[in-house]
Design a protein around this motif. Structure first.
Motif, PDB file in Angstrom:
ATOM      1  N   ARG A 121      35.795  32.406  23.935  1.00 31.95           N
ATOM      2  CA  ARG A 121      35.673  31.324  24.903  1.00 31.95           C
ATOM      3  C   ARG A 121      34.803  30.202  24.375  1.00 31.95           C
ATOM      4  O   ARG A 121      33.841  30.421  23.644  1.00 31.95           O
ATOM      5  CB  ARG A 121      35.097  31.841  26.218  1.00 31.95           C
ATOM      6  N   LYS A 122      35.121  29.017  24.793  1.00 32.18           N
ATOM      7  CA  LYS A 122      34.368  27.829  24.413  1.00 32.18           C
ATOM      8  C   LYS A 122      32.989  27.884  25.083  1.00 32.18           C
ATOM      9  O   LYS A 122      32.893  28.109  26.275  1.00 32.18           O
ATOM     10  CB  LYS A 122      35.133  26.590  24.873  1.00 32.18           C
TER      11      LYS A 122
ATOM     12  N   ALA B  90      44.896  32.819  23.805  1.00 30.90           N
ATOM     13  CA  ALA B  90      44.733  34.275  23.787  1.00 30.90           C
ATOM     14  C   ALA B  90      45.012  34.869  25.164  1.00 30.90           C
ATOM     15  O   ALA B  90      45.684  35.904  25.277  1.00 30.90           O
ATOM     16  CB  ALA B  90      43.320  34.634  23.324  1.00 30.90           C
ATOM     17  N   GLN B  91      44.518  34.232  26.223  1.00 27.91           N
ATOM     18  CA  GLN B  91      44.785  34.738  27.573  1.00 27.91           C
ATOM     19  C   GLN B  91      46.276  34.678  27.890  1.00 27.91           C
ATOM     20  O   GLN B  91      46.828  35.612  28.476  1.00 27.91           O
ATOM     21  CB  GLN B  91      43.977  33.965  28.617  1.00 27.91           C
ATOM     22  N   ASP B  92      46.948  33.594  27.504  1.00 23.59           N
ATOM     23  CA  ASP B  92      48.389  33.488  27.731  1.00 23.59           C
ATOM     24  C   ASP B  92      49.143  34.589  26.983  1.00 23.59           C
ATOM     25  O   ASP B  92      50.098  35.176  27.512  1.00 23.59           O
ATOM     26  CB  ASP B  92      48.920  32.118  27.320  1.00 23.59           C
TER      27      ASP B  92
ATOM     28  N   ILE C  20      42.089  23.102  20.012  1.00 22.22           N
ATOM     29  CA  ILE C  20      43.298  23.927  20.131  1.00 22.22           C
ATOM     30  C   ILE C  20      43.240  24.802  21.380  1.00 22.22           C
ATOM     31  O   ILE C  20      44.265  25.130  21.945  1.00 22.22           O
ATOM     32  CB  ILE C  20      43.486  24.782  18.859  1.00 22.22           C
ATOM     33  N   ARG C  21      42.040  25.153  21.826  1.00 16.44           N
ATOM     34  CA  ARG C  21      41.805  26.022  22.991  1.00 16.44           C
ATOM     35  C   ARG C  21      42.370  27.430  22.753  1.00 16.44           C
ATOM     36  O   ARG C  21      43.238  27.911  23.462  1.00 16.44           O
ATOM     37  CB  ARG C  21      42.363  25.410  24.273  1.00 16.44           C
ATOM     38  N   TYR C  22      41.819  28.068  21.744  1.00 15.63           N
ATOM     39  CA  TYR C  22      42.211  29.429  21.409  1.00 15.63           C
ATOM     40  C   TYR C  22      41.996  30.384  22.576  1.00 15.63           C
ATOM     41  O   TYR C  22      42.744  31.347  22.738  1.00 15.63           O
ATOM     42  CB  TYR C  22      41.447  29.923  20.182  1.00 15.63           C
TER      43      TYR C  22
ATOM     44  N   SER D 264      37.853  42.133  26.107  1.00 14.56           N
ATOM     45  CA  SER D 264      37.149  40.949  26.598  1.00 14.56           C
ATOM     46  C   SER D 264      37.422  39.763  25.695  1.00 14.56           C
ATOM     47  O   SER D 264      37.438  39.887  24.477  1.00 14.56           O
ATOM     48  CB  SER D 264      35.647  41.219  26.642  1.00 14.56           C
ATOM     49  N   LEU D 265      37.628  38.629  26.318  1.00 14.01           N
ATOM     50  CA  LEU D 265      37.891  37.413  25.565  1.00 14.01           C
ATOM     51  C   LEU D 265      36.653  36.532  25.447  1.00 14.01           C
ATOM     52  O   LEU D 265      36.740  35.409  24.962  1.00 14.01           O
ATOM     53  CB  LEU D 265      39.018  36.625  26.249  1.00 14.01           C
TER      54      LEU D 265
END
Length: 172
Positions: free
Chosen positions: A169-170, A12-14, A6-8, A164-165
């Motif tokens: 992150r993957k 989240a950054q978007d 899904i690339r959370y 912070s994300l």
């Protein structure tokens, strides 16, 4: 660990870039910043879609920090970017900055900060990057809202909380 299809991290950054878009849209609608709010926006000068003058590009080859505070004009927001007129050493400039080029957003009046993981793009051929000066309209800088931009580009700012994300992150 399972693979994130899904690339959370990207979602989240978007979503957080949407916060910047919303804030700038409200400022553009009113023509001024509310209260003591003002913004430090750090962006990659070589990112796709960034348009700044060759003078600024040569001075800030990788990244630049602008301050939106006392004098700015022609703030226009789209889904993917914003345009703004700012003054640098009494020279008016128009900048086009895609939201995806933003590395940091900071509002010191409320100690709010966002940081984004944007890789630095190495440009091999200067002709690939559009750094032409955009024409300014006849409208003059506003004294009621604005920019106190010296464009120091160092990205330094007073202390604050960082959203912070990294946790999302993957991991490779």
């Amino acid at each position: 660990m399972a693979q994130d299809h899904i690339r959370y991290d990207i979602l989240a950054q978007d979503a957080l870039r949407g916060v910047i878009r919303k804030v700038l849209t409200e400022v553009a609608a009113t023509g001024s910043l509310p209260g003591d709010h003002h913004f430090f926006i750090t962006f990659l000068t070589g990112a796709p879609g960034v348009r700044i003058s060759q003078h600024l590009k040569s001075k800030y080859a990788e990244q630049m920090t602008i301050v939106v505070q006392h004098q700015f004009w022609d703030l226009k927001i789209t889904e993917s970017q914003f345009e703004i007129g700012l003054s640098f050493s009494d020279t008016p400039e128009k900048l086009v900055i895609p939201f995806n080029a933003i590395r940091g957003f900071y509002d010191p009046s409320v100690n709010f900060e966002l940081e984004f993981d944007v890789p630095i793009v190495e440009v091999e051929d200067e002709t690939e990057t559009d750094t032409s000066v955009l024409p300014l309209t006849d409208r003059q800088p506003s004294d009621t809202a604005g920019n106190d931009s010296d464009g120091d580009g160092d990205g330094t700012k007073p202390g604050g909380s960082v959203v912070s994300l990294d946790a999302f992150r993957k991991k490779n």
